[in-house]
Design a protein around this motif. Sequence first.
Motif, PDB file in Angstrom:
ATOM      1  N   LEU A 351       0.838  -1.206   0.000  1.00  0.00           N
ATOM      2  CA  LEU A 351       0.000   0.000   0.000  1.00  0.00           C
ATOM      3  C   LEU A 351       0.868   1.248   0.000  1.00  0.00           C
ATOM      4  CD1 LEU A 351      -2.662  -1.231   2.592  1.00  0.00           C
ATOM      5  CD2 LEU A 351      -2.766  -1.343   0.101  1.00  0.00           C
ATOM      6  N   GLY A 352       0.221   2.378  -0.181  1.00  0.00           N
ATOM      7  CA  GLY A 352       0.953   3.645  -0.134  1.00  0.00           C
ATOM      8  C   GLY A 352       1.457   4.096  -1.491  1.00  0.00           C
ATOM      9  N   ASP A 353       1.038   3.428  -2.577  1.00  0.00           N
ATOM     10  CA  ASP A 353       1.460   3.855  -3.915  1.00  0.00           C
ATOM     11  C   ASP A 353       0.629   5.062  -4.358  1.00  0.00           C
ATOM     12  OD1 ASP A 353       3.487   1.936  -4.593  1.00  0.00           O
ATOM     13  OD2 ASP A 353       1.895   0.428  -4.668  1.00  0.00           O
ATOM     14  N   PRO A 354       1.292   6.098  -4.901  1.00  0.00           N
ATOM     15  CA  PRO A 354       0.534   7.267  -5.373  1.00  0.00           C
ATOM     16  C   PRO A 354      -0.343   6.913  -6.585  1.00  0.00           C
ATOM     17  CG  PRO A 354       2.888   7.762  -5.167  1.00  0.00           C
ATOM     18  CD  PRO A 354       2.738   6.290  -5.011  1.00  0.00           C
ATOM     19  N   ILE A 355      -1.533   7.478  -6.628  1.00  0.00           N
ATOM     20  CA  ILE A 355      -2.478   7.247  -7.735  1.00  0.00           C
ATOM     21  C   ILE A 355      -2.461   8.485  -8.626  1.00  0.00           C
ATOM     22  CG2 ILE A 355      -4.877   6.712  -8.339  1.00  0.00           C
ATOM     23  CD1 ILE A 355      -5.200   5.687  -5.411  1.00  0.00           C
ATOM     24  N   ARG A 356      -2.280   8.275  -9.924  1.00  0.00           N
ATOM     25  CA  ARG A 356      -2.240   9.403 -10.872  1.00  0.00           C
ATOM     26  C   ARG A 356      -3.404   9.293 -11.861  1.00  0.00           C
ATOM     27  NH1 ARG A 356       2.688   7.504 -10.125  1.00  0.00           N
ATOM     28  NH2 ARG A 356       2.462   6.074 -11.879  1.00  0.00           N
ATOM     29  N   GLY A 357      -3.856  10.455 -12.323  1.00  0.00           N
ATOM     30  CA  GLY A 357      -4.855  10.470 -13.396  1.00  0.00           C
ATOM     31  C   GLY A 357      -6.284  10.651 -12.916  1.00  0.00           C
ATOM     32  N   SER A 411      -6.601   5.122 -17.880  1.00  0.00           N
ATOM     33  CA  SER A 411      -5.929   6.413 -17.725  1.00  0.00           C
ATOM     34  C   SER A 411      -5.587   6.701 -16.260  1.00  0.00           C
ATOM     35  CB  SER A 411      -6.787   7.532 -18.322  1.00  0.00           C
ATOM     36  OG  SER A 411      -7.961   7.668 -17.560  1.00  0.00           O
ATOM     37  N   ILE A 412      -5.981   5.805 -15.364  1.00  0.00           N
ATOM     38  CA  ILE A 412      -5.601   5.958 -13.944  1.00  0.00           C
ATOM     39  C   ILE A 412      -4.435   5.003 -13.680  1.00  0.00           C
ATOM     40  CG2 ILE A 412      -6.351   5.621 -11.565  1.00  0.00           C
ATOM     41  CD1 ILE A 412      -9.218   6.245 -12.550  1.00  0.00           C
ATOM     42  N   GLU A 413      -3.398   5.506 -13.061  1.00  0.00           N
ATOM     43  CA  GLU A 413      -2.203   4.683 -12.866  1.00  0.00           C
ATOM     44  C   GLU A 413      -1.763   4.634 -11.410  1.00  0.00           C
ATOM     45  OE1 GLU A 413      -0.785   2.623 -14.719  1.00  0.00           O
ATOM     46  OE2 GLU A 413      -1.870   3.142 -16.556  1.00  0.00           O
ATOM     47  N   PHE A 414      -1.339   3.482 -10.972  1.00  0.00           N
ATOM     48  CA  PHE A 414      -0.539   3.361  -9.743  1.00  0.00           C
ATOM     49  C   PHE A 414       0.275   2.081  -9.863  1.00  0.00           C
ATOM     50  CE2 PHE A 414      -3.436   0.213  -7.941  1.00  0.00           C
ATOM     51  CZ  PHE A 414      -4.708   0.625  -8.341  1.00  0.00           C
ATOM     52  N   ALA A 415       1.403   2.046  -9.190  1.00  0.00           N
ATOM     53  CA  ALA A 415       2.307   0.895  -9.302  1.00  0.00           C
ATOM     54  C   ALA A 415       1.582  -0.366  -8.836  1.00  0.00           C
ATOM     55  CB  ALA A 415       3.552   1.137  -8.456  1.00  0.00           C
TER      56      ALA A 415
END
Length: 449
Positions: A351-357, A411-415
């Motif tokens: 957990l704790g991965d930044p979410i982009r988009g 279009s939404i990204e997180f590791a």
Amino acid sequence: MSGRRVLVVGKGGREHALARRLLESESVAEVLVAPGNAGTEASPLGSSKRLASADGAPLEVAKAFRPDLVVVGPEAPLCEGLVDELQAAGFLAYGPSRAAARLEGSKAFLKEFAVRHGINTPRHVTVRSEAELAPALAQFAEPPVVKADGLCAGKGVIVATSHEQARSAALEMLSGRAFGAAGRTLVLEERVYGSEVSVHAISDGRHAWLLPFVQDHKRLADNDRGPNTGGMGTYGPVALPEPELAAHIRSRIIEPIVAGMAEAGTPFRGTIFANLMLVPGAAPTLFEVNTRFGDPETQILMNLLQGDLCELLSSAARGELGQGRDVLAPPQRHALCVILAAHGYPGELRLGDPIRGLEAVAAQEDVLVYHAGTRRQGEQTLTAGGRVLGVTGVGRTLEQARQRAYAAADSIEFAGKQLRRDIGIAALGSAAPPGGGVPVSPISVPGQG
Ligand code: GLY
């Protein structure tokens, strides 16, 4: 801010979807979600609407917020009696009492209830000790499904592929090692094959309204492979293979549940969420009842229902659903939800991965991003739970809803993002036409209305 105030208890995508839909009720000015997630954190929606999160015990939050209605989302607080406590404190609360929530809180109770009321359910044996296990297993020619009696956060069902696997899973449960007290009683159940459908009904204890049928996808990977999850995606409305099945589900499954609970002196007020297996040429089989809205079924239902949700749930909570039959109308569109899950889900999570988009998607029409396992840290939104987001597309056709949901999901990204690519794919071309094919119809229990 004038207008009604609603408290939603929970922190998942279901609660975010309920909160957003409740805010569409004209009379509702403010929805507080406790504890909520990054999606429900304070956000003014125009000048007269507000969505916010609150920490703290739900009863204490209710005392401070003084809501006109409380909607309890998850099963655990329902089974622990939160609705009883809220009612005792003078609040109007939507959801079953602790006694009625036993339909979900005890698999053995549900099975005995179903048999007693003539509801079609797979053959079963309840096991309460190691001594009962061997003779119980011997009653099944094929390896049975092993189900812990109590709540296990969706992990208590083992679909065994051999008797030996069933036996060792059962021993782990009975010893308390697997699920503590929740597994010390278990149910062995005959495995049935067919297609699953999620049936939701809103009940006021005497009447029930059937909602559009929805399909969940429980396995982690495409083509129903990989481990079971809480649900990786949903679509609806689902067209039943034979139209008369809807009447059968209403009269032979939902009505007997409402009538049986009323007869027992534990009337069911809240959402009956029946998991059914449709077997070609046979009657639908009830294999589980949940006493709350499904997650991610709710992310679909909130986009199919028309009318005033706050009024509907308030009427059910007051025991007066029969008086507001025109609140619902047939769905005019399709919806499809894709779950974006965290790295490792449903096992060990990172957990704790930044979410982009998220910002770009928020501006899109006909796409709704419901937060689940998310939290805010400064300007960032981070992953904070196994199922992170439920990206829902709506459209005039299932294909359109699907295309919108997947375009946004991509279009939404997180590791470590995980998603299924085949949500709804099997239904393309056979989905119910908007406004038809699937009933959204009031039902009432004979002799109870
Ligand atoms: N999606 C299945 C559940 O809510 O239990």
